[in-house]
Design a protein around this motif. Structure first.
Motif, PDB file in Angstrom:
ATOM      1  N   VAL A 134       0.875  -1.168   0.000  1.00 57.61           N
ATOM      2  CA  VAL A 134       0.000   0.000   0.000  1.00 57.61           C
ATOM      3  C   VAL A 134       0.913   1.218   0.000  1.00 57.61           C
ATOM      4  O   VAL A 134       1.795   1.335   0.848  1.00 57.61           O
ATOM      5  CB  VAL A 134      -0.939   0.022   1.224  1.00 57.61           C
ATOM      6  CG1 VAL A 134      -1.775   1.285   1.238  1.00 57.61           C
ATOM      7  CG2 VAL A 134      -1.820  -1.227   1.242  1.00 57.61           C
ATOM      8  N   GLU A 135       0.705   2.100  -0.964  1.00 62.14           N
ATOM      9  CA  GLU A 135       1.507   3.312  -1.061  1.00 62.14           C
ATOM     10  C   GLU A 135       0.588   4.516  -1.039  1.00 62.14           C
ATOM     11  O   GLU A 135      -0.471   4.506  -1.662  1.00 62.14           O
ATOM     12  CB  GLU A 135       2.344   3.310  -2.341  1.00 62.14           C
ATOM     13  CG  GLU A 135       3.387   2.218  -2.357  1.00 62.14           C
ATOM     14  CD  GLU A 135       4.210   2.207  -3.639  1.00 62.14           C
ATOM     15  OE1 GLU A 135       3.959   3.047  -4.528  1.00 62.14           O
ATOM     16  OE2 GLU A 135       5.101   1.347  -3.739  1.00 62.14           O
ATOM     17  N   LYS A 136       1.020   5.540  -0.315  1.00 63.86           N
ATOM     18  CA  LYS A 136       0.234   6.766  -0.209  1.00 63.86           C
ATOM     19  C   LYS A 136       1.079   7.932  -0.689  1.00 63.86           C
ATOM     20  O   LYS A 136       2.267   8.001  -0.407  1.00 63.86           O
ATOM     21  CB  LYS A 136      -0.186   7.009   1.239  1.00 63.86           C
ATOM     22  CG  LYS A 136      -1.060   5.922   1.810  1.00 63.86           C
ATOM     23  CD  LYS A 136      -1.380   6.175   3.271  1.00 63.86           C
ATOM     24  CE  LYS A 136      -2.207   5.026   3.835  1.00 63.86           C
ATOM     25  NZ  LYS A 136      -2.543   5.220   5.238  1.00 63.86           N
TER      26      LYS A 136
ATOM     27  N   HIS B 101      -2.081  12.653  -3.116  1.00 63.77           N
ATOM     28  CA  HIS B 101      -3.530  12.608  -2.895  1.00 63.77           C
ATOM     29  C   HIS B 101      -4.160  11.296  -3.330  1.00 63.77           C
ATOM     30  O   HIS B 101      -5.304  11.264  -3.764  1.00 63.77           O
ATOM     31  CB  HIS B 101      -4.238  13.778  -3.607  1.00 63.77           C
ATOM     32  CG  HIS B 101      -3.687  15.108  -3.223  1.00 63.77           C
ATOM     33  ND1 HIS B 101      -3.917  15.663  -1.991  1.00 63.77           N
ATOM     34  CD2 HIS B 101      -2.892  15.977  -3.902  1.00 63.77           C
ATOM     35  CE1 HIS B 101      -3.298  16.836  -1.933  1.00 63.77           C
ATOM     36  NE2 HIS B 101      -2.661  17.042  -3.062  1.00 63.77           N
ATOM     37  N   ARG B 102      -3.385  10.210  -3.249  1.00 61.16           N
ATOM     38  CA  ARG B 102      -3.964   8.922  -3.629  1.00 61.16           C
ATOM     39  C   ARG B 102      -3.405   7.806  -2.763  1.00 61.16           C
ATOM     40  O   ARG B 102      -2.323   7.928  -2.189  1.00 61.16           O
ATOM     41  CB  ARG B 102      -3.757   8.617  -5.100  1.00 61.16           C
ATOM     42  CG  ARG B 102      -2.333   8.328  -5.475  1.00 61.16           C
ATOM     43  CD  ARG B 102      -2.236   8.075  -6.954  1.00 61.16           C
ATOM     44  NE  ARG B 102      -0.952   7.473  -7.264  1.00 61.16           N
ATOM     45  CZ  ARG B 102      -0.604   7.051  -8.434  1.00 61.16           C
ATOM     46  NH1 ARG B 102      -1.449   7.150  -9.435  1.00 61.16           N
ATOM     47  NH2 ARG B 102       0.569   6.517  -8.632  1.00 61.16           N
ATOM     48  N   ILE B 103      -4.167   6.729  -2.699  1.00 59.25           N
ATOM     49  CA  ILE B 103      -3.745   5.521  -1.998  1.00 59.25           C
ATOM     50  C   ILE B 103      -3.804   4.393  -3.011  1.00 59.25           C
ATOM     51  O   ILE B 103      -4.845   4.151  -3.641  1.00 59.25           O
ATOM     52  CB  ILE B 103      -4.676   5.205  -0.808  1.00 59.25           C
ATOM     53  CG1 ILE B 103      -4.682   6.365   0.196  1.00 59.25           C
ATOM     54  CG2 ILE B 103      -4.249   3.900  -0.140  1.00 59.25           C
ATOM     55  CD1 ILE B 103      -5.740   6.244   1.274  1.00 59.25           C
ATOM     56  N   GLU B 104      -2.692   3.719  -3.180  1.00 54.91           N
ATOM     57  CA  GLU B 104      -2.630   2.613  -4.143  1.00 54.91           C
ATOM     58  C   GLU B 104      -2.375   1.310  -3.397  1.00 54.91           C
ATOM     59  O   GLU B 104      -1.398   1.181  -2.669  1.00 54.91           O
ATOM     60  CB  GLU B 104      -1.530   2.845  -5.172  1.00 54.91           C
ATOM     61  CG  GLU B 104      -1.433   1.736  -6.191  1.00 54.91           C
ATOM     62  CD  GLU B 104      -0.404   2.018  -7.269  1.00 54.91           C
ATOM     63  OE1 GLU B 104       0.076   1.031  -7.862  1.00 54.91           O
ATOM     64  OE2 GLU B 104      -0.079   3.193  -7.520  1.00 54.91           O
ATOM     65  N   ASN B 105      -3.278   0.366  -3.571  1.00 53.28           N
ATOM     66  CA  ASN B 105      -3.143  -0.972  -3.004  1.00 53.28           C
ATOM     67  C   ASN B 105      -2.797  -1.903  -4.160  1.00 53.28           C
ATOM     68  O   ASN B 105      -3.578  -2.056  -5.101  1.00 53.28           O
ATOM     69  CB  ASN B 105      -4.455  -1.395  -2.334  1.00 53.28           C
ATOM     70  CG  ASN B 105      -4.336  -2.731  -1.642  1.00 53.28           C
ATOM     71  OD1 ASN B 105      -3.358  -3.451  -1.804  1.00 53.28           O
ATOM     72  ND2 ASN B 105      -5.350  -3.058  -0.877  1.00 53.28           N
TER      73      ASN B 105
ATOM     74  N   HIS C 223      -8.147   7.911  -5.612  1.00 56.77           N
ATOM     75  CA  HIS C 223      -7.654   9.259  -5.868  1.00 56.77           C
ATOM     76  C   HIS C 223      -8.792  10.220  -5.590  1.00 56.77           C
ATOM     77  O   HIS C 223      -9.788  10.224  -6.292  1.00 56.77           O
ATOM     78  CB  HIS C 223      -7.174   9.384  -7.317  1.00 56.77           C
ATOM     79  CG  HIS C 223      -6.463  10.658  -7.599  1.00 56.77           C
ATOM     80  ND1 HIS C 223      -7.009  11.658  -8.346  1.00 56.77           N
ATOM     81  CD2 HIS C 223      -5.228  11.099  -7.224  1.00 56.77           C
ATOM     82  CE1 HIS C 223      -6.160  12.660  -8.431  1.00 56.77           C
ATOM     83  NE2 HIS C 223      -5.072  12.349  -7.763  1.00 56.77           N
TER      84      HIS C 223
END
Length: 140
Positions: A26-28, A31-35, A70
């Motif tokens: 999980v990367e933040k 302004h977005r969080i990507e799983n 996002h």
């Protein structure tokens, strides 16, 4: 597509009886969080791939599932890869991420240096011709 059926079926069964390697990150930022979930399966676990003998050294089939939030919008993506590396979701996932990092930085360079996003060159052979001119100037 046999890989899709393999992964969909195996995922729904919790990969029971399948030698799968899984990595999740999980990367933040921005302004977005990507799983991102990476699943790797040795080719030996797959009964038959189309023209498998043409892929000398093929060892692993990879599925990457990405969910990106996002602002208030969520998008989902599934990508498939084949690899000559052994089934190691962490290593292959890192390699894929590094590849896209290089790709993204090149797009940024093209946009900032050549203002490609501002370009109105969109018809006939103009885009290809100007891309060649940009590339030839870049090589000097």
């Amino acid at each position: 597509m046999k890989e899709l059926t393999l992964f969909e079926t195996s995922l729904s069964l919790g990969f029971k009886g399948v030698d799968v390697n899984i990595n999740q990150r999980v990367e933040k930022g921005h302004h977005r969080i990507e799983n991102r979930q990476v699943y790797t399966v040795p080719v030996s676990q797959i009964s038959v791939l189309h023209e498998q003998d043409d892929w000398v050294g093929l060892k692993t089939v990879v599925m990457v599932v990405r969910s990106i939030q996002h602002w208030n919008k969520i998008t989902n993506e599934v990508q498939f890869y084949i690899s000559s590396l052994k089934s190691d979701a962490n290593k292959i996932g890192s390699a894929i991420r590094q590849h896209w990092g290089i790709e993204n930085s090149l797009h940024w360079t093209l946009d900032v240096t050549f203002h490609e996003d501002e370009s109105r060159i969109r018809s006939l052979h103009s885009p290809q011709n100007f891309a060649l001119l940009h590339f030839s100037n870049w090589q000097r």
